[in-house]
Design an enzyme around this catalytic site. Structure first.
Site, PDB file in Angstrom:
ATOM      1  N   GLU A  31      41.860  60.887  44.050  1.00 53.97           N
ATOM      2  CA  GLU A  31      41.943  59.730  43.146  1.00 53.97           C
ATOM      3  C   GLU A  31      42.291  58.451  43.925  1.00 53.97           C
ATOM      4  OE1 GLU A  31      44.020  60.262  39.369  1.00 53.97           O
ATOM      5  OE2 GLU A  31      45.075  58.396  39.754  1.00 53.97           O
ATOM      6  N   TYR A  59      41.842  53.004  36.128  1.00 52.08           N
ATOM      7  CA  TYR A  59      41.551  51.827  35.308  1.00 52.08           C
ATOM      8  C   TYR A  59      42.886  51.165  35.001  1.00 52.08           C
ATOM      9  CZ  TYR A  59      38.829  49.373  31.696  1.00 52.08           C
ATOM     10  OH  TYR A  59      38.158  48.439  30.943  1.00 52.08           O
ATOM     11  N   ASP A  63      48.260  53.003  28.311  1.00 53.89           N
ATOM     12  CA  ASP A  63      49.496  52.425  27.762  1.00 53.89           C
ATOM     13  C   ASP A  63      49.346  50.914  27.775  1.00 53.89           C
ATOM     14  OD1 ASP A  63      50.979  54.875  27.526  1.00 53.89           O
ATOM     15  OD2 ASP A  63      51.027  54.900  29.721  1.00 53.89           O
ATOM     16  N   LYS A  89      45.192  56.264  50.504  1.00 58.09           N
ATOM     17  CA  LYS A  89      45.304  56.541  51.940  1.00 58.09           C
ATOM     18  C   LYS A  89      44.695  57.922  52.188  1.00 58.09           C
ATOM     19  CE  LYS A  89      49.196  53.661  52.965  1.00 58.09           C
ATOM     20  NZ  LYS A  89      50.121  53.476  51.850  1.00 58.09           N
TER      21      LYS A  89
END
Ligand code: FAD
Length: 308
Positions: free
Chosen positions: A19, A51, A111, A281
């Site tokens: 991710e 997002y 959220d 990373k």
């Protein structure tokens, strides 16, 4: 066209995924691309791009997703949150992805940014299940089949303290058409195994991909604890950190070691997939693969030809 993630997951066939979040500058995006290129050698099943809360990275997410799809051989899945979005916004986003050949979406509620007060009654979407419904019906109308992933919380989601009700809500997402679950990060595998058992008892039979976050610093841990409320750092991990000299490098070593052991144990117990939160990373993920003794993800599935 890149594959549907739902077609890549099967019994005894875990997926491996990484991710990323979209950097704010072109320079940051180029730097990230260097890491993505290094991680491509590990042959992940897919990568995903987050997002920003309330759509704050709407364009940046799309740009990174389409660039990764275009410039690498990787299958890329955008995250999409529906809080603060209208149906017209979501239509436009789906249209853009469909035109770009993107066929996998992680559908989330999200959220409100910075936990600002938000009146959910005024919202066109209230829950991730509303978004899944919308993606499905948009897909039917436009003859586009998206594979849909959703979030799951082995340690529970903070807004639903009633864990029985929480399972009903997760099941509703599956009934709306979710194809797989990716979990919030967790540090005790028994939380994942118990969650998987509870899903099974509730009749949720889609693959559950485990979220793995190698701890990299104390500052990072504090940030994680703030962002993912309710997340628990086991005493054994805290003791391992206290044994170090406190430098970032030694804490990172503890985190990578912990995540490697978690991964090995999950692979031994038929995990649906491993999803690494990379923090943009490549180092920690590369080290985990190296310590597991493998060159790439294809070697992480059981190879019966290697007789010992
Ligand atoms: P939902 O499934 O809608 O659940 C939210 C809450 O509502 C839960 O407590 C649930 O039990 C409850 N609920 C659901 N349905 C009902 C109902 N019918 N009645 C009453 N209560 C109900 N956030 C971002 O902003 N961007 C990202 O890119 C991002 N990526 C993520 C990736 C993963 C793998 C995970 C695990 C989380 C990610 N998040 C991201 C965080 C996520 O958006 C938040 O945790 C959010 O609070 C919950 O999203 P959800 O999709 O699980 O929502």
């Amino acid at each position: 066209m890149k594959p549907l993630i739902s077609d890549l997951i099967g019994p005894k066939k875990p997926t491996f995924s990484f991710e990323f979040f979209p950097p704010k500058s072109d320079e940051g995006a180029d730097k990230l691309f260097d890491h993505i290129t290094k991680l491509e050698d590990l042959a992940p099943s897919f990568v995903s791009v987050t997002y920003g809360a309330g759509g704050s990275t709407r364009q940046l997410t799309k740009d990174l997703v389409l660039r990764t799809d275009r410039e690498t051989g990787l299958t890329v899945m955008p995250h999409l949150t529906c809080v603060k979005h209208t149906r017209a916004d979501i239509d436009e986003i789906l249209e853009g992805y469909a035109q770009g050949g993107i066929r996998n979406i992680l559908a989330l509620r999200g959220d409100p940014p910075n936990n600002e007060p938000y009146d959910w009654n005024t919202s066109e979407y209230r829950y991730a299940s509303d978004l899944i419904h919308h993606i499905k019906s948009w897909g039917d109308r436009n003859k586009v089949n998206f594979a849909i992933g959703v979030a799951g919380f082995p340690e529970g989601h903070p807004s639903t303290p009633n864990r029985l009700e929480e399972m009903d809500h997760l099941k509703a997402k599956v009934e709306c058409g979710a194809d797989f679950i990716i979990t919030q990060m967790f540090f005790e595998n028994r939380d994942y195994y118990d969650f998987r058992d509870r899903c099974n008892l509730a009749g949720i039979r889609i693959p559950i991909i485990a979220g793995i976050m190698p701890v990299q610093s104390i500052k990072g841990m504090r940030r994680m604890a703030q962002l993912a409320l309710g997340m628990r750092f086991p005493a054994s991990m805290l003791r391992a950190i206290r044994r170090t000299d406190g430098s970032d490098e030694s804490i990172r070593r503890v985190g990578v070691h912990w995540a490697t052991e978690q991964s090995r144990d999950l692979l031994d117990h038929d995990v649906g997939g491993l999803h690494f939160y990379t923090l943009n990373k490549s180092g920690a993920t590369l080290e985990i693969y190296k310590t597991l003794g493998v060159q790439n993800s294809n070697q992480l599935t059981d190879d019966p030809s290697l007789q010992i």
